[in-house]
Design a protein around this motif. Structure first.
Motif, PDB file in Angstrom:
ATOM      1  N   ARG A 224       0.839  -1.212   0.000  1.00 15.32           N
ATOM      2  CA  ARG A 224       0.000   0.000   0.000  1.00 15.32           C
ATOM      3  C   ARG A 224       0.871   1.258   0.000  1.00 15.32           C
ATOM      4  O   ARG A 224       0.653   2.184  -0.789  1.00 15.32           O
ATOM      5  N   ASP A 225       1.870   1.268   0.885  1.00 20.19           N
ATOM      6  CA  ASP A 225       2.693   2.470   1.017  1.00 20.19           C
ATOM      7  C   ASP A 225       3.497   2.735  -0.267  1.00 20.19           C
ATOM      8  O   ASP A 225       3.675   3.892  -0.658  1.00 20.19           O
ATOM      9  N   TRP A 226       3.991   1.673  -0.904  1.00 23.31           N
ATOM     10  CA  TRP A 226       4.711   1.872  -2.168  1.00 23.31           C
ATOM     11  C   TRP A 226       3.764   2.426  -3.241  1.00 23.31           C
ATOM     12  O   TRP A 226       4.130   3.327  -4.001  1.00 23.31           O
ATOM     13  N   ALA A 227       2.556   1.863  -3.310  1.00 20.74           N
ATOM     14  CA  ALA A 227       1.603   2.338  -4.327  1.00 20.74           C
ATOM     15  C   ALA A 227       1.222   3.792  -4.054  1.00 20.74           C
ATOM     16  O   ALA A 227       1.111   4.601  -4.997  1.00 20.74           O
ATOM     17  N   ASP A 228       1.041   4.139  -2.781  1.00 18.64           N
ATOM     18  CA  ASP A 228       0.741   5.540  -2.448  1.00 18.64           C
ATOM     19  C   ASP A 228       1.915   6.443  -2.830  1.00 18.64           C
ATOM     20  O   ASP A 228       1.723   7.552  -3.343  1.00 18.64           O
ATOM     21  N   HIS A 229       3.136   5.975  -2.568  1.00 22.20           N
ATOM     22  CA  HIS A 229       4.325   6.757  -2.952  1.00 22.20           C
ATOM     23  C   HIS A 229       4.376   6.951  -4.468  1.00 22.20           C
ATOM     24  O   HIS A 229       4.607   8.074  -4.957  1.00 22.20           O
ATOM     25  N   LEU A 230       4.175   5.883  -5.219  1.00 27.00           N
ATOM     26  CA  LEU A 230       4.240   5.987  -6.689  1.00 27.00           C
ATOM     27  C   LEU A 230       3.132   6.903  -7.208  1.00 27.00           C
ATOM     28  O   LEU A 230       3.323   7.617  -8.199  1.00 27.00           O
ATOM     29  N   ALA A 231       1.985   6.918  -6.521  1.00 26.08           N
ATOM     30  CA  ALA A 231       0.891   7.802  -6.930  1.00 26.08           C
ATOM     31  C   ALA A 231       1.309   9.265  -6.838  1.00 26.08           C
ATOM     32  O   ALA A 231       0.906  10.087  -7.669  1.00 26.08           O
ATOM     33  N   THR A 232       2.142   9.596  -5.851  1.00 25.30           N
ATOM     34  CA  THR A 232       2.583  10.995  -5.725  1.00 25.30           C
ATOM     35  C   THR A 232       3.469  11.393  -6.914  1.00 25.30           C
ATOM     36  O   THR A 232       3.639  12.575  -7.199  1.00 25.30           O
ATOM     37  N   LEU A 233       4.042  10.409  -7.589  1.00 26.36           N
ATOM     38  CA  LEU A 233       4.871  10.665  -8.774  1.00 26.36           C
ATOM     39  C   LEU A 233       4.073  10.488 -10.064  1.00 26.36           C
ATOM     40  O   LEU A 233       4.638  10.540 -11.156  1.00 26.36           O
ATOM     41  N   ASP A 234       2.763  10.215  -9.914  1.00 28.35           N
ATOM     42  CA  ASP A 234       1.890   9.976 -11.066  1.00 28.35           C
ATOM     43  C   ASP A 234       2.333   8.750 -11.867  1.00 28.35           C
ATOM     44  O   ASP A 234       2.225   8.733 -13.093  1.00 28.35           O
ATOM     45  N   ILE A 235       2.852   7.763 -11.174  1.00 30.24           N
ATOM     46  CA  ILE A 235       3.232   6.495 -11.817  1.00 30.24           C
ATOM     47  C   ILE A 235       2.104   5.492 -11.579  1.00 30.24           C
ATOM     48  O   ILE A 235       1.777   5.164 -10.441  1.00 30.24           O
TER      49      ILE A 235
END
Ligand SMILES: [Fe+2]
Length: 297
Positions: A224-235
């Motif tokens: 979850r935390d990785w996906a949330d992090h990648l979302a902040t980069l619009d990945i």
């Protein structure tokens, strides 16, 4: 999945136990990969050669070099001790496999072999000069993700797996069969070099190419935390989240700027060395219990 009998050890290669230490990815625009893996995976870049970057974080590191876009010329595995390395060298020499010069600056001793698809697989001991990951204020630097496995695709899966299993000494965990289990053509094989389900795997495909590499996390919340992090980069997530059959791990994948797939995983199963390989059917459900699958063939 069929029952998994325990068998006598088919192979006493000194490779066991070994872990994936790093891979090398090349590109005609390596700076784009350097930026991507710095921001997305929290890897601190450091130039370690001419157009060669070490990208390093806690329990994960890769090399990025100049070359053809999408190329992955090198996978490097770490053994535990000098005696193990000496024994592995003797094992491979005894089988007539040419041993090549160590192709990575991150190891102090070791050697490489060329696999049937022309890729280098190296084995050795890390150079202590690169032991400590650099201080990092990268946002993803604190997220857990241990570089754990690398996967390729190949036009001749039987030949490739025979080399990794019978010559090098990787142990087969699971095979996926097109048609009847254990008699139909194999479409994927997962090999382990320590109790973790696979450190190397290969898929049947029209051509030899890299497939993906993976960072193993500690739990589902890390996914979850990785996906949330990648979302902040619009990945965007490219595949998943889901759960693989072979390995039973939770996962998602993204694409790097060259279209190479990068996976984050949790709950990868562990198996004893003497467990016989299991058989799976070539279907979407095998590669993703939860839904759609990336079918390489
Ligand atoms: Fe994977």
């Amino acid at each position: 999945m069929t029952a998994a009998p325990v068998r006598a050890l088919a192979n006493q290669s000194p490779l066991w136990p070994a872990q994936l230490d790093h891979i090398q990815r090349n590109s005609d625009r390596p700076e784009a990969l350097v930026s991507f893996y710095r921001d997305a995976a929290g890897l601190v870049p450091r130039e370690v050669g001419a157009s060669l970057w070490l990208m390093e974080g806690a329990q994960r590191r890769i090399l990025i070099g100049a070359g053809s876009r999408g190329e992955q010329p090198l996978n490097v595995f770490r053994v535990q001790s000098k005696p193990q390395l000496t024994a592995l060298r003797a094992w491979l020499e005894g089988r007539g496999i040419p041993l090549l010069k160590l192709p990575t600056p991150l190891f102090s001793e070791g050697f490489a072999v060329r696999d049937p698809d022309g890729r280098l697989a190296a084995f050795g001991l890390p150079d202590p000069a690169f032991d400590a990951p650099p201080a990092s204020d990268l946002k993803a630097g604190r997220l857990p993700g241990r570089l754990q496995h690398v996967v390729v695709a190949t036009a001749d899966l039987t030949r490739l797996i025979r080399f990794y299993e019978q010559e090098l000494g990787f142990v087969a965990s699971d095979h996926v069969y097109d048609g009847d289990k254990e008699t139909g053509p194999v479409t994927a094989s997962f090999l382990r070099s320590d109790p973790e389900h696979h450190s190397f795997a290969a898929f049947r495909a029209p051509e030899a190419r890299p497939d993906h590499h993976c960072y193993e996390t500690n739990c589902w919340n890390d996914i979850r935390d990785w996906a949330d992090h990648l979302a902040t980069l619009d990945i965007k997530l490219w595949w998943g989240p889901g759960r693989h059959g072979p390995g039973n791990n939770l996962f998602f994948m993204i694409e790097d700027p060259d279209g190479h797939k990068v996976e984050w995983s949790a709950e990868l199963e562990t198996l004893p060395r003497d467990l016989a390989p299991r058989a799976w059917k070539h279907e979407e459900r095998t590669l993703n219990y939860w839904g759609q699958a990336w079918m390489r063939s």
